[in-house]
Every structure is written in structure tokens, then in C-alpha cells.
Design a protein around this motif. Structure first.
Motif, short mmCIF file in Angstrom:
data_model
loop_
_atom_site.label_atom_id
_atom_site.label_comp_id
_atom_site.label_asym_id
_atom_site.label_seq_id
_atom_site.Cartn_x
_atom_site.Cartn_y
_atom_site.Cartn_z
N ILE A 1 -7.00 2.83 -3.51
CA ILE A 1 -6.00 2.59 -4.56
C ILE A 1 -6.64 1.80 -5.71
O ILE A 1 -6.43 2.11 -6.89
CB ILE A 1 -4.78 1.84 -3.99
N ILE B 1 0.84 -1.20 0.00
CA ILE B 1 0.00 0.00 0.00
C ILE B 1 0.88 1.25 0.00
O ILE B 1 0.64 2.18 -0.77
CB ILE B 1 -0.97 -0.01 1.20
N ARG C 1 -0.54 6.18 -6.99
CA ARG C 1 -1.72 5.40 -7.33
C ARG C 1 -2.90 5.67 -6.41
O ARG C 1 -3.86 4.90 -6.39
CB ARG C 1 -1.39 3.91 -7.33
N GLY C 2 -2.84 6.73 -5.65
CA GLY C 2 -3.95 7.08 -4.77
C GLY C 2 -4.44 8.47 -5.09
O GLY C 2 -3.97 9.12 -6.02
N ASP D 1 -3.45 11.03 -0.10
CA ASP D 1 -3.64 9.70 0.48
C ASP D 1 -2.39 9.16 1.18
O ASP D 1 -2.50 8.51 2.21
CB ASP D 1 -4.09 8.69 -0.57
N ALA E 1 2.38 1.70 -3.48
CA ALA E 1 1.38 2.16 -4.45
C ALA E 1 1.09 3.65 -4.25
O ALA E 1 1.01 4.41 -5.23
CB ALA E 1 0.10 1.35 -4.32
N LEU E 2 0.96 4.07 -3.00
CA LEU E 2 0.70 5.49 -2.73
C LEU E 2 1.91 6.34 -3.10
O LEU E 2 1.75 7.44 -3.64
CB LEU E 2 0.33 5.68 -1.26
N SER F 1 -7.19 3.08 -9.54
CA SER F 1 -6.56 2.33 -10.62
C SER F 1 -7.57 1.76 -11.62
O SER F 1 -7.18 1.29 -12.69
CB SER F 1 -5.74 1.17 -10.04
N TYR G 1 -7.70 2.15 2.49
CA TYR G 1 -6.74 2.69 1.53
C TYR G 1 -6.48 1.72 0.38
O TYR G 1 -6.27 2.16 -0.76
CB TYR G 1 -5.45 3.12 2.23
#
Length: 97
Positions: A69, A22, A30-31, A35, A25-26, A73, A65
Motif C-alpha cells: 500500500i 489495511i 490504494r493497493g 490485493d 486502504a485496500l 501510494s 500488504y
């Protein structure tokens, strides 16, 4: 929100099996805006208020979260968001007449 999403398309949803996934990704954008910082603050708050036998708040933060995400996406997210905004505008317009 949708403008940023349109500018940063991603090839499919990332694998989100761990907190590190997570965070990555953030970090990769990707958020939604803010985020990454909010996740860390919410996770810290949940950890601070959890007991060793009750980590439900932590799990809830992680699920929230991860869902954010995944929504960000989703290639159909912008269209669904716009449809909702258009519907709200129609409803508001109808209430004024």
C-alpha cells in the motif's frame, strides 16, 4: 499496474496501524489489483497455520500488504517502476545483439 496507479492518485500514504486500516486502504483502491482479495486469503491462511504463541506469519502478511500500500501510494513509484522496466529492456536488448 502503472496505468491504474496513474488513474487513481492518492494524497500521501495512509496510516496503517491496524488490520482494519489495511483493509480500509485496500477497499479504497490504494493497493495493486487483487490485493484486497489476496490479503484476506493470505491473512486467513496465516491465521490457520499459526499457534497462539507464534504469530510471525500473520505479522509477515500484515507487513507485506502495508508495504504494498505504501509503495502504491508513493508518488515516485511509477517513475521508479518505469526506470526498472527500461533497464530490463536494455539488458534484454543487449543480450540479443
Amino acid at each position: 499496474m502503472s496505468a491504474q496507479h496513474a488513474e487513481t492518485p492518492h494524497p500521501g500514504p495512509p496510516q496503517l496501524r491496524t488490520v482494519a486500516d489495511i483493509r480500509a486502504a485496500l477497499r479504497d483502491g490504494r493497493g495493486f489489483p487483487g490485493d484486497a482479495e489476496s490479503f484476506e486469503a493470505d491473512l486467513a491462511r496465516a491465521l490457520d497455520t499459526s499457534t497462539a504463541t507464534d504469530l510471525h506469519q500473520v505479522a509477515d502478511v500484515i507487513k507485506t500488504y502495508a508495504g504494498s500500500i505504501q509503495a502504491f501510494s508513493d508518488p515516485e513509484f511509477d517513475d521508479a517502476l518505469q526506470e526498472g522496466l527500461d533497464l530490463i529492456a536494455e539488458i534484454k536488448k543487449g543480450n540479443r545483439e
